[in-house]
Write a protein that holds these residues in place. Structure first.
Motif, PDB file in Angstrom:
ATOM      1  N   GLY A 123       1.019  -1.323  -0.053  1.00 28.04           N
ATOM      2  CA  GLY A 123      -0.008   0.164   0.038  1.00 28.04           C
ATOM      3  C   GLY A 123       0.707   1.200   0.040  1.00 28.04           C
ATOM      4  N   ALA A 124       1.856   1.493   0.847  1.00 30.56           N
ATOM      5  CA  ALA A 124       2.662   2.562   0.805  1.00 30.56           C
ATOM      6  C   ALA A 124       3.275   2.667  -0.296  1.00 30.56           C
ATOM      7  CB  ALA A 124       3.868   2.356   1.970  1.00 30.56           C
ATOM      8  N   GLY A 125       3.700   1.287  -0.996  1.00 29.51           N
ATOM      9  CA  GLY A 125       4.360   1.787  -2.321  1.00 29.51           C
ATOM     10  C   GLY A 125       3.490   2.157  -3.383  1.00 29.51           C
ATOM     11  N   ALA A 147       3.711  -2.880 -13.318  1.00 33.57           N
ATOM     12  CA  ALA A 147       5.187  -2.574 -13.128  1.00 33.57           C
ATOM     13  C   ALA A 147       5.718  -2.206 -11.989  1.00 33.57           C
ATOM     14  CB  ALA A 147       5.651  -1.328 -14.559  1.00 33.57           C
ATOM     15  N   HIS A 148       5.011  -1.644 -11.165  1.00 35.93           N
ATOM     16  CA  HIS A 148       5.570  -1.379  -9.872  1.00 35.93           C
ATOM     17  C   HIS A 148       4.988  -2.247  -8.405  1.00 35.93           C
ATOM     18  CE1 HIS A 148       8.069   1.639 -11.388  1.00 35.93           C
ATOM     19  NE2 HIS A 148       7.012   2.374 -12.089  1.00 35.93           N
ATOM     20  N   THR A 149       4.451  -3.324  -8.952  1.00 35.91           N
ATOM     21  CA  THR A 149       3.877  -4.367  -7.939  1.00 35.91           C
ATOM     22  C   THR A 149       4.671  -5.813  -7.910  1.00 35.91           C
ATOM     23  OG1 THR A 149       1.785  -3.224  -8.182  1.00 35.91           O
ATOM     24  CG2 THR A 149       1.747  -5.067  -6.935  1.00 35.91           C
ATOM     25  N   SER A 150       5.063  -5.989  -6.662  1.00 33.86           N
ATOM     26  CA  SER A 150       5.810  -7.224  -6.694  1.00 33.86           C
ATOM     27  C   SER A 150       4.824  -8.691  -6.658  1.00 33.86           C
ATOM     28  CB  SER A 150       6.625  -7.352  -5.428  1.00 33.86           C
ATOM     29  OG  SER A 150       7.115  -8.741  -4.897  1.00 33.86           O
ATOM     30  N   ALA A 209      11.314  -7.425  -2.186  1.00 29.46           N
ATOM     31  CA  ALA A 209      10.737  -7.689  -3.715  1.00 29.46           C
ATOM     32  C   ALA A 209       9.793  -6.396  -3.786  1.00 29.46           C
ATOM     33  CB  ALA A 209      10.135  -8.876  -3.777  1.00 29.46           C
ATOM     34  N   THR A 210       9.062  -6.080  -2.680  1.00 30.28           N
ATOM     35  CA  THR A 210       8.092  -4.811  -2.928  1.00 30.28           C
ATOM     36  C   THR A 210       8.909  -3.700  -3.010  1.00 30.28           C
ATOM     37  OG1 THR A 210       6.681  -6.000  -1.488  1.00 30.28           O
ATOM     38  CG2 THR A 210       6.403  -3.604  -1.390  1.00 30.28           C
ATOM     39  N   GLN A 211      10.063  -3.463  -2.192  1.00 29.02           N
ATOM     40  CA  GLN A 211      10.940  -2.193  -2.379  1.00 29.02           C
ATOM     41  C   GLN A 211      11.357  -2.220  -3.796  1.00 29.02           C
ATOM     42  OE1 GLN A 211      14.139  -1.802   0.412  1.00 29.02           O
ATOM     43  NE2 GLN A 211      14.713   0.061  -0.396  1.00 29.02           N
ATOM     44  N   ASP A 212      11.985  -3.198  -4.200  1.00 29.50           N
ATOM     45  CA  ASP A 212      12.552  -3.518  -5.641  1.00 29.50           C
ATOM     46  C   ASP A 212      11.455  -3.040  -6.629  1.00 29.50           C
ATOM     47  OD1 ASP A 212      14.877  -3.916  -4.667  1.00 29.50           O
ATOM     48  OD2 ASP A 212      14.816  -6.123  -5.150  1.00 29.50           O
ATOM     49  N   ALA A 213      10.182  -3.581  -6.568  1.00 34.21           N
ATOM     50  CA  ALA A 213       9.473  -3.331  -7.603  1.00 34.21           C
ATOM     51  C   ALA A 213       8.901  -1.804  -7.566  1.00 34.21           C
ATOM     52  CB  ALA A 213       7.798  -4.128  -7.141  1.00 34.21           C
ATOM     53  N   VAL A 214       8.821  -1.035  -6.344  1.00 33.17           N
ATOM     54  CA  VAL A 214       8.359   0.100  -6.410  1.00 33.17           C
ATOM     55  C   VAL A 214       9.495   1.106  -7.068  1.00 33.17           C
ATOM     56  CG1 VAL A 214       7.924   2.237  -4.683  1.00 33.17           C
ATOM     57  CG2 VAL A 214       6.739   0.033  -4.543  1.00 33.17           C
ATOM     58  N   LEU A 215      10.913   0.738  -6.822  1.00 31.79           N
ATOM     59  CA  LEU A 215      11.935   1.638  -7.129  1.00 31.79           C
ATOM     60  C   LEU A 215      12.300   1.327  -8.557  1.00 31.79           C
ATOM     61  CD1 LEU A 215      14.154   1.391  -3.765  1.00 31.79           C
ATOM     62  CD2 LEU A 215      12.565   3.346  -4.813  1.00 31.79           C
ATOM     63  N   ILE A 216      11.976   0.126  -9.297  1.00 34.54           N
ATOM     64  CA  ILE A 216      12.591  -0.056 -10.560  1.00 34.54           C
ATOM     65  C   ILE A 216      12.308   0.883 -11.596  1.00 34.54           C
ATOM     66  CG2 ILE A 216      10.179  -1.197 -11.452  1.00 34.54           C
ATOM     67  CD1 ILE A 216      12.170  -3.440 -12.305  1.00 34.54           C
ATOM     68  N   ASP A 228      12.429   2.497 -15.690  1.00 31.62           N
ATOM     69  CA  ASP A 228      11.669   2.107 -16.773  1.00 31.62           C
ATOM     70  C   ASP A 228      12.807   1.063 -17.907  1.00 31.62           C
ATOM     71  OD1 ASP A 228       9.580   3.620 -16.573  1.00 31.62           O
ATOM     72  OD2 ASP A 228      10.252   5.147 -17.543  1.00 31.62           O
ATOM     73  N   ASP A 229      13.936   1.160 -17.594  1.00 35.63           N
ATOM     74  CA  ASP A 229      14.956   0.414 -18.331  1.00 35.63           C
ATOM     75  C   ASP A 229      14.995  -1.055 -17.671  1.00 35.63           C
ATOM     76  OD1 ASP A 229      16.396   1.060 -16.156  1.00 35.63           O
ATOM     77  OD2 ASP A 229      17.905   1.738 -17.148  1.00 35.63           O
ATOM     78  N   GLY A 230      14.353  -1.107 -16.464  1.00 33.31           N
ATOM     79  CA  GLY A 230      14.595  -2.489 -15.742  1.00 33.31           C
ATOM     80  C   GLY A 230      15.464  -2.890 -14.603  1.00 33.31           C
ATOM     81  N   SER A 231      16.384  -1.575 -14.521  1.00 33.63           N
ATOM     82  CA  SER A 231      17.383  -1.311 -13.342  1.00 33.63           C
ATOM     83  C   SER A 231      16.543  -0.931 -12.147  1.00 33.63           C
ATOM     84  CB  SER A 231      18.565  -0.599 -13.611  1.00 33.63           C
ATOM     85  OG  SER A 231      18.287   0.682 -13.862  1.00 33.63           O
ATOM     86  N   VAL A 232      17.175  -1.295 -10.806  1.00 37.06           N
ATOM     87  CA  VAL A 232      16.911  -0.712  -9.761  1.00 37.06           C
ATOM     88  C   VAL A 232      18.049  -0.074  -9.407  1.00 37.06           C
ATOM     89  CG1 VAL A 232      16.173  -1.319  -7.324  1.00 37.06           C
ATOM     90  CG2 VAL A 232      15.673  -2.863  -9.127  1.00 37.06           C
ATOM     91  N   PRO A 233      17.759   1.219  -8.633  1.00 31.00           N
ATOM     92  CA  PRO A 233      18.910   2.215  -8.285  1.00 31.00           C
ATOM     93  C   PRO A 233      19.350   1.565  -7.078  1.00 31.00           C
ATOM     94  CG  PRO A 233      16.755   2.894  -7.676  1.00 31.00           C
ATOM     95  CD  PRO A 233      16.503   1.865  -8.618  1.00 31.00           C
ATOM     96  N   VAL A 234      20.892   1.968  -6.843  1.00 31.37           N
ATOM     97  CA  VAL A 234      21.498   1.491  -5.720  1.00 31.37           C
ATOM     98  C   VAL A 234      21.399   2.741  -4.839  1.00 31.37           C
ATOM     99  CG1 VAL A 234      23.800   0.757  -4.739  1.00 31.37           C
ATOM    100  CG2 VAL A 234      23.088  -0.102  -7.057  1.00 31.37           C
TER     101      VAL A 234
END
Length: 173
Positions: free
Chosen positions: A26-28, A92-95, A152-159, A161-167
């Motif tokens: 929900g927060a994401g 795209a932003h849901t795990s 996985a929830t955090q990764d899905a929210v932060l992904i 458009d190019d499919g990478s996750v920011p560090v």
């Protein structure tokens, strides 16, 4: 220790795990970069259900019995449906992992409560102490399920458009 005291801690711990995942989803959905009105509405509902699951799990553990069984069944079903709806609104932003873990945990809660409703056990029972071994085993299994789902929830929210996750670095902290 009998089987009833061993198993009784599982619904409360499962509710905590599901509550954490629902609140994270929900927060994401509320603060995500591509969130719209529909995803924010679903996100708010998931946060409310997540907090409710945390409170319910604590009350069940404190009282030693399942409480508000019909409302709990409705809440478990609503949690599964809202999480699934979020998957369609914000795919795209849901795990998927988080939704599957939350659904699994909500099914555990729902099955325990449905058994209570089916028995129509209205006679008050004396609260027996919870099994420490049952609680520890339940908490260990839930930790194995919930921890990856939250990541996985955090990764899905932060992904991106190019499919990478920011560090994210924490320099200077």
């Amino acid at each position: 220790m009998n089987a009833a005291t061993f198993v009784r801690s599982w619904p409360s711990v499962s509710a905590w795990g599901a509550g954490l995942i629902l609140a994270a989803l929900g927060a994401g959905a509320i603060v995500g970069p591509s969130s719209g009105a529909a995803s924010r509405g679903l996100g708010a509902g998931l946060v409310v259900l997540g907090v409710g699951a945390l409170v319910w799990g604590g009350a069940v553990l404190a009282l030693g019995r399942l409480i508000a069984p019909r409302a709990t069944l409705i809440g478990a079903l609503a949690g599964i449906l809202l999480a699934a709806a979020l998957m369609f609104v914000l795919p795209a932003h849901t795990s998927v992992i988080a939704i599957a873990a939350a659904a699994l945990l909500l099914i555990v809660v729902g099955a325990a409560v449905a058994g209570r409703v089916r028995r129509a056990d209205t006679a008050p029972r004396t609260a027996e102490p919870m099994s420490v071994w049952g609680l520890l085993l339940a908490a260990s299994i839930i930790a194995v399920v919930v921890t990856p789902a939250l990541g996985a929830t955090q990764d899905a929210v932060l992904i991106r458009d190019d499919g990478s996750v920011p560090v994210i670095t924490h320099e200077g902290h």
